[in-house]
Design a protein around this motif. Structure first.
Motif, short mmCIF file in Angstrom:
data_model
loop_
_atom_site.label_atom_id
_atom_site.label_comp_id
_atom_site.label_asym_id
_atom_site.label_seq_id
_atom_site.Cartn_x
_atom_site.Cartn_y
_atom_site.Cartn_z
N LEU A 31 -39.65 77.02 -39.30
CA LEU A 31 -39.95 78.13 -40.17
C LEU A 31 -38.88 79.38 -40.23
O LEU A 31 -38.82 79.74 -41.25
N GLU A 32 -38.24 79.66 -39.05
CA GLU A 32 -37.37 80.78 -39.12
C GLU A 32 -36.01 80.42 -40.21
O GLU A 32 -35.48 81.16 -40.89
N LEU A 33 -35.62 79.07 -39.95
CA LEU A 33 -34.61 78.47 -40.87
C LEU A 33 -35.02 78.40 -42.31
O LEU A 33 -34.19 78.66 -42.97
N VAL A 34 -36.22 78.11 -42.54
CA VAL A 34 -36.67 77.92 -43.88
C VAL A 34 -36.74 79.36 -44.37
O VAL A 34 -36.20 79.77 -45.67
N LYS A 35 -36.97 80.38 -43.88
CA LYS A 35 -37.04 81.93 -44.22
C LYS A 35 -35.50 82.24 -44.58
O LYS A 35 -35.42 83.03 -45.47
N GLU A 36 -34.63 81.80 -43.65
CA GLU A 36 -33.43 82.28 -43.79
C GLU A 36 -32.78 81.70 -45.04
O GLU A 36 -32.14 82.35 -45.82
N VAL A 37 -33.09 80.36 -45.50
CA VAL A 37 -32.69 79.55 -46.59
C VAL A 37 -33.31 80.62 -47.86
O VAL A 37 -32.49 80.87 -48.60
N ASN A 38 -34.47 80.95 -47.86
CA ASN A 38 -35.20 81.87 -48.69
C ASN A 38 -34.49 83.15 -48.89
O ASN A 38 -34.15 83.58 -50.21
N GLU A 39 -33.92 83.70 -47.88
CA GLU A 39 -33.61 84.99 -47.83
C GLU A 39 -31.90 85.08 -48.49
O GLU A 39 -31.91 85.80 -49.27
N LYS A 40 -31.23 83.83 -48.14
CA LYS A 40 -30.09 83.66 -48.69
C LYS A 40 -30.26 83.31 -50.29
O LYS A 40 -29.23 83.92 -51.10
N GLU A 41 -31.15 82.68 -50.73
CA GLU A 41 -30.99 82.10 -52.04
C GLU A 41 -32.00 82.60 -53.04
O GLU A 41 -31.84 82.43 -54.27
N LEU A 42 -33.01 83.71 -52.56
CA LEU A 42 -33.86 83.86 -53.61
C LEU A 42 -33.95 85.58 -53.40
O LEU A 42 -34.18 85.99 -51.97
N PRO A 43 -34.13 86.29 -54.37
CA PRO A 43 -34.46 87.88 -54.09
C PRO A 43 -36.01 88.06 -53.35
O PRO A 43 -36.26 89.12 -53.10
#
Ligand code: ACO
Ligand code: ZN
Length: 178
Positions: A31-43
């Motif tokens: 989940l932490e890595l999913v959250k990181e992908v989200n934070e990089k790629e979506l506002p």
């Protein structure tokens, strides 16, 4: 922690051209890595408990993609939730699969990973007796709109100022064939 064995058991891949990535169910450890992908790629950022509650409630359609040679790295994800809403033509409640979020790290785009995540997750959430799949997407997000249209989603309306910055969203719907 997911061991290599766990990952192999949960993996499923098409025997298609691009075999450089694997898709599997998300785990708590991801989940932490999913959250990181989200934070990089979506506002649109979500708090950790939001991801956790999607995983707790709809685990079968919360999928992640990893490079084949690095199964602990997350390069993309998709997550859905199911909502009960009144149908247009009657007062009956119907189940809708709502695409909460999908994102792929920039370096891994246009390899079919988002398509694979959609193709794998839609039948999985379908087991919850859905009548349709729905989503919102920024009107300027041509790439994503193109992707959804390939999966037979149609623009059904506009949600004005849906996003915090004031941008409108298309509401897109894909009917489940009976
Ligand atoms: N421009 C035009 N068409 C595109 C683009 C683009 N940038 N990206 C995808 N497509 C269309 C194309 O038709 C493509 O087929 P092609 O490559 O053969 O031309 C098709 O979609 C399939 O593309 P994939 O390779 O499966 O998509 P990808 O893995 O690159 O991921 C995504 C697409 C998820 C939109 C990615 O660009 C991304 O992560 N963007 C940032 C996050 C985002 O916008 N997510 C969607 C928000 S809406 C929501 O989550 C409900
Ligand atoms: Zn939404």
């Amino acid at each position: 922690m997911g061991t290599d064995k766990d990952i192999r058991i949960n993996s499923f891949n098409d025997t298609k051209k691009d075999e450089s990535f694997v898709i599997r169910e998300c785990t708590f450890e991801d989940l932490e890595l999913v959250k990181e992908v989200n934070e990089k790629e979506l506002p649109e950022d979500y708090p950790f408990f939001f991801y956790k509650s999607i995983l707790d409630n709809f685990p079968e359609s919360f999928l992640v993609a990893s490079p084949k040679d690095n199964p602990n790295k997350i390069i993309g994800y998709i997550m859905w939730r199911v909502e009960k809403t009144p149908s247009k033509d009657s007062l009956r409640l119907i189940n809708k699969g709502h695409l909460v979020s999908i994102a792929i790290l920039k370096a891994y785009r246009r390899k079919g990973i988002a398509s694979a995540l959609l193709a794998k997750s839609m039948p999985r959430i379908q087991n919850r007796q859905l009548k349709e799949y729905v989503l919102e997407v920024r009107v300027s997000n041509y790439g994503a709109i193109d992707l959804y249209e390939k999966f037979n989603y149609k623009k059904e309306g506009i949600k004005k100022k849906y996003y915090k910055d004031g941008e409108n969203a298309y509401y897109m719907v894909c009917k489940v064939s009976e």
